[in-house]
Scaffold this motif. Structure first.
Motif, PDB file in Angstrom:
ATOM      1  N   THR A 217      -4.390   9.508   8.298  1.00  0.00           N
ATOM      2  CA  THR A 217      -3.987   8.595   9.378  1.00  0.00           C
ATOM      3  C   THR A 217      -2.650   7.935   9.038  1.00  0.00           C
ATOM      4  OG1 THR A 217      -5.255   6.713   8.507  1.00  0.00           O
ATOM      5  CG2 THR A 217      -6.368   8.116  10.077  1.00  0.00           C
ATOM      6  N   ILE A 218      -2.404   7.700   7.744  1.00  0.00           N
ATOM      7  CA  ILE A 218      -1.139   7.108   7.326  1.00  0.00           C
ATOM      8  C   ILE A 218      -0.029   8.160   7.403  1.00  0.00           C
ATOM      9  CG2 ILE A 218       0.010   5.807   5.480  1.00  0.00           C
ATOM     10  CD1 ILE A 218      -2.482   4.436   6.652  1.00  0.00           C
ATOM     11  N   GLN A 219      -0.374   9.413   7.076  1.00  0.00           N
ATOM     12  CA  GLN A 219       0.588  10.501   7.180  1.00  0.00           C
ATOM     13  C   GLN A 219       1.119  10.602   8.608  1.00  0.00           C
ATOM     14  OE1 GLN A 219       0.337  14.629   5.497  1.00  0.00           O
ATOM     15  NE2 GLN A 219      -0.582  15.070   7.454  1.00  0.00           N
ATOM     16  N   ALA A 220       0.206  10.510   9.579  1.00  0.00           N
ATOM     17  CA  ALA A 220       0.628  10.591  10.977  1.00  0.00           C
ATOM     18  C   ALA A 220       1.582   9.454  11.312  1.00  0.00           C
ATOM     19  CB  ALA A 220      -0.592  10.560  11.897  1.00  0.00           C
ATOM     20  N   GLN A 221       1.313   8.253  10.766  1.00  0.00           N
ATOM     21  CA  GLN A 221       2.208   7.119  11.030  1.00  0.00           C
ATOM     22  C   GLN A 221       3.609   7.374  10.461  1.00  0.00           C
ATOM     23  OE1 GLN A 221       0.338   3.693   9.259  1.00  0.00           O
ATOM     24  NE2 GLN A 221      -1.433   3.741  10.617  1.00  0.00           N
TER      25      GLN A 221
ATOM     26  N   SER B 150       0.853  -1.192   0.000  1.00  0.00           N
ATOM     27  CA  SER B 150       0.000   0.000   0.000  1.00  0.00           C
ATOM     28  C   SER B 150       0.887   1.240   0.000  1.00  0.00           C
ATOM     29  CB  SER B 150      -0.888  -0.003   1.233  1.00  0.00           C
ATOM     30  OG  SER B 150      -0.098   0.202   2.372  1.00  0.00           O
TER      31      SER B 150
ATOM     32  N   GLY C 250       1.192   3.676   2.114  1.00  0.00           N
ATOM     33  CA  GLY C 250       1.842   3.907   3.400  1.00  0.00           C
ATOM     34  C   GLY C 250       3.035   2.992   3.592  1.00  0.00           C
ATOM     35  N   MET C 251       2.860   1.716   3.193  1.00  0.00           N
ATOM     36  CA  MET C 251       3.967   0.760   3.328  1.00  0.00           C
ATOM     37  C   MET C 251       5.116   1.161   2.416  1.00  0.00           C
ATOM     38  SD  MET C 251       1.766  -2.738   3.320  1.00  0.00           S
ATOM     39  CE  MET C 251       2.960  -3.990   3.746  1.00  0.00           C
TER      40      MET C 251
ATOM     41  N   ASP D  88      -2.853   9.351   2.987  1.00  0.00           N
ATOM     42  CA  ASP D  88      -4.020   9.736   3.777  1.00  0.00           C
ATOM     43  C   ASP D  88      -3.607  10.229   5.153  1.00  0.00           C
ATOM     44  OD1 ASP D  88      -6.431   9.420   2.385  1.00  0.00           O
ATOM     45  OD2 ASP D  88      -6.081   7.275   2.316  1.00  0.00           O
TER      46      ASP D  88
ATOM     47  N   LEU E 277       5.055  10.253   9.670  1.00  0.00           N
ATOM     48  CA  LEU E 277       5.736  11.334  10.387  1.00  0.00           C
ATOM     49  C   LEU E 277       6.267  10.828  11.730  1.00  0.00           C
ATOM     50  CD1 LEU E 277       3.429  14.376   9.645  1.00  0.00           C
ATOM     51  CD2 LEU E 277       5.632  13.823   8.626  1.00  0.00           C
TER      52      LEU E 277
END
Lengths: 330, 322
Positions: free
Chosen positions: A194-198, A162, A164-165, A192, A200
């Motif tokens: 929630t993925i952006q927060a991960q 994905s 994010g991965m 996205d 960062l």
């Protein structure tokens, strides 16, 4: 090579980039001055076309000499003079001591190679690891950026991941050689929230774990507020304001920075009118006489249209390029 | 509440997907599952969610650009789910759309005047002169110079193109505009211009919007009510203040926490609080609440039973634990 721990990881002054077009040279970045100290995060903020990515590419010497012209009085990255360095020196620097995370991890990864092959290659080339050791190290890094089941990821291809991965893999790849300087070009723009927060969070963790200097290029002031120690605001190919993150957000001096902050819905009263900037950012070939921002500036005076202001320091670690702001400072 | 302008009732949109082998059972991709919503006259309903949550599919279903698998679509109290293209003509006049990427949604071979004129020609019976006057009027109302009339879309900037997209949508004097990520492709300083224009137009023309966006701050700014989507279902719906200021659903709460505030002091105090994991694939059968693998509150019940929307503190929430 022993180095002074306080000497800047990146030092650029008088950095200008011109693109060679059919109609002549176009100055895209003009007279940029940047210093990044060890263990510090500097964000370059600006809208599209402001020259932020071009600056980033110039720092790693990635502009093709046939189509561009890069000049600078100083451009040193990790002690290497980028403009005079031999190809071998540059290769030893890039991906090794200064690594980069790209905006779009799908185009940054090779679709024909497994994740493992691509990650291991970095260590095999730069650190002379054996392939097996390199894969072990890559698995370790994948774990550090929060990817579980690293063993099977290493055997997979980029399209199986994905967004994010893929971006975590991009971060892991950049960190493999434990660089002194990490450059990130819009690292979370394609993701996205929630993925952006991960992602960062991963960057913040890595920064805390190693003595990493981070140069972040972004248009997202939320990302800047979350990560940056210092901020450089770019407009029309120039840095118009520089300072600590707190100073820039709480006491912006350049009319452009002020307008940008006032235009954010998150900082305004709900349902009220947003302060919006009229007009458009100028294309680079039109930034000739006067301040580049003058045509859109509500505070512009006659002098702004005639003279290009210089970036002038006015407090410790603060500088602004604006004739009107200087009058206020005195 | 007065009669809504448009409504969706238990709408599902499933996309058929081929299995790995010709003989294997094909499991549909459940892009939207059992969604109901109302948009009142003059109301702005914000639709937020991450990519793949079904936001745009809902917009397309409402516009009847996407056939629905189940449920019904209503416009001004009339069920238009089974309307034929000819029957839809008068509806389309009142129900218009602005897409995210104005570069892709404008015909590069049509001048700006022609792009707007086409809508007037198809939906009206104006003489050429009247049409020219109306086009100039429309350009002015979206803040474009009427001298642009004979120029081409590629000569415009992104913000100007989005204004043109709005002018074209407004040409038929619609009651409801579906705005599908109208500001996402624009630069920061231009986003504020378009948001201001949208709220001006709404006030002048008493328009309703279905405002689809992933940008929580923009949605909060423009919307009266907000619906939050996750994996094709509405997880929370209520007034903007209820949903975005005091969210009750764990996903809305996580979404709100993930939004980075453009303020270093607040950002540092709060830290980064990421929701772990990713949205599940929408293919095949899912048991229980779609959020349960990522949710810190998940219990056995959440893994087994799909939560239905129910009233909690004035808004509706689909969560067993709320």
């Amino acid at each position: 090579m022993a180095r002074d721990p306080q000497s800047p990881v990146l030092q650029a002054s008088g950095l200008s980039v011109e693109f060679v077009g059919q109609t002549g040279h176009i100055a895209v970045v003009r007279d940029v001055e940047l210093t990044l100290r060890p263990d510090e995060t500097l964000a370059i903020v600006g809208e599209s076309g402001s020259g932020k990515t071009v600056t980033l590419l110039a720092i790693l010497g990635l502009h093709p000499p046939t189509r561009s012209c890069v000049v600078a009085t100083t451009l040193r990255v990790c002690g290497v003079d980028i403009l005079t360095a031999k190809p071998k020196q540059l290769q030893d620097l890039r991906g090794n001591r200064a690594a980069i995370v790209w905006q779009d991890p799908l185009t940054a990864l090779n679709p024909y190679l497994t994740i493992g092959t691509q990650l291991a290659e970095v260590l095999v080339i730069h650190k002379q690891f054996s392939k097996a050791d390199a894969l072990d190290q890559a698995a370790l890094l994948l774990g550090q950026v929060g990817l579980k089941d690293a063993g099977s990821i290493l055997r997979q291809y980029p399209h199986e991941m994905s967004g994010g991965m893929r971006q975590r893999i991009g971060v892991a790849m950049a960190l493999l050689c434990q660089p002194e300087l990490l450059l990130a070009d819009e690292p979370t723009t394609a993701l996205d929230v929630t993925i952006q927060a991960q992602v960062l969070q991963v960057l913040a963790d890595q920064r805390a774990r190693t003595k990493l200097s981070l140069l972040l290029v972004t248009h997202d002031l939320g990302v800047v507020a979350a990560l940056a120690d210092r901020v450089a605001v770019m407009y029309g190919g120039q840095i118009v304001e520089q300072g600590t993150a707190t100073a820039i957000f709480e006491d912006p001096r350049h009319p452009y920075t002020q307008a940008l902050l006032a235009s954010l819905p998150a900082r305004q009263k709900r349902h009220g009118r947003l302060a919006s900037l009229p007009g458009l950012a100028p294309p680079p070939q039109e930034c000739l006489a006067g301040c580049a921002f003058a045509p859109r500036c509500a505070q512009a005076v006659a002098a702004c249209r005639q003279f290009s202001p210089q970036l002038r320091a006015f407090a410790s670690d603060r500088a602004v390029r604006c004739t009107v702001a200087w009058e206020g400072i005195g | 509440m007065t009669q809504p302008i448009a409504a969706l009732r238990d709408v599902s949109v499933h996309f058929p997907q081929a299995g790995p082998w010709p003989w294997s059972a094909a499991l549909p991709l459940r892009a939207v599952d059992g969604v109901s919503l109302d948009i009142g006259p003059g109301e702005v309903l914000g639709l937020v969610g991450e990519s793949g949550s079904g936001k745009s599919t809902i917009g397309r279903a409402l516009l009847r650009l996407q056939p629905v698998t189940a449920g019904s679509v209503h416009f001004e109290g009339v069920d238009i789910t089974a309307f034929k293209p000819r029957q839809l003509m008068p509806i389309r006049k009142k129900l218009q759309v602005v897409f995210q990427d104005p570069e892709a949604s404008l015909n590069p071979r049509m001048t700006i005047g022609a792009a707007i004129g086409e809508a007037l020609r198809v939906h009206g019976s104006m003489t050429g002169k009247e049409r020219q006057r109306r086009i100039a009027e429309l350009l002015k109302s979206v803040g474009l110079d009427s001298e642009l009339l004979n120029q081409w879309p590629h000569e415009l900037s992104g913000g100007q193109r989005q204004r043109l997209g709005l002018a074209r949508a407004l040409a038929t004097e619609p009651l409801l505009l579906v705005l599908d990520e109208p500001i996402s492709a624009l630069d920061m300083s231009i986003q504020a211009q378009i948001l201001n224009l949208l709220s001006d137009l709404r006030a002048q023309r008493r328009l309703s919007y279905l405002f689809i966006s992933h940008d929580l701050a923009a949605v909060a700014h423009l919307s009266d009510r907000v619906a939050v989507l996750y994996a094709g279902r509405i997880v929370e719906i209520g007034t903007t203040a209820q949903v975005l200021d005091m969210p009750k659903h764990p996903y809305t709460q996580a979404l709100k926490r993930s939004v980075l505030l453009p303020d270093p002091k607040q950002a540092r105090n709060r830290g980064l609080q990421a929701l772990q994991g990713e949205m599940p694939t929408l293919q095949g059968l899912m048991t229980g609440c779609a959020l349960h693998p990522r949710c810190p509150l998940a219990t056995q019940q959440c893994r087994e039973k799909v939560p239905q929307l129910r009233d909690v503190d004035g808004r509706q929430v689909a969560c067993h634990m709320a």
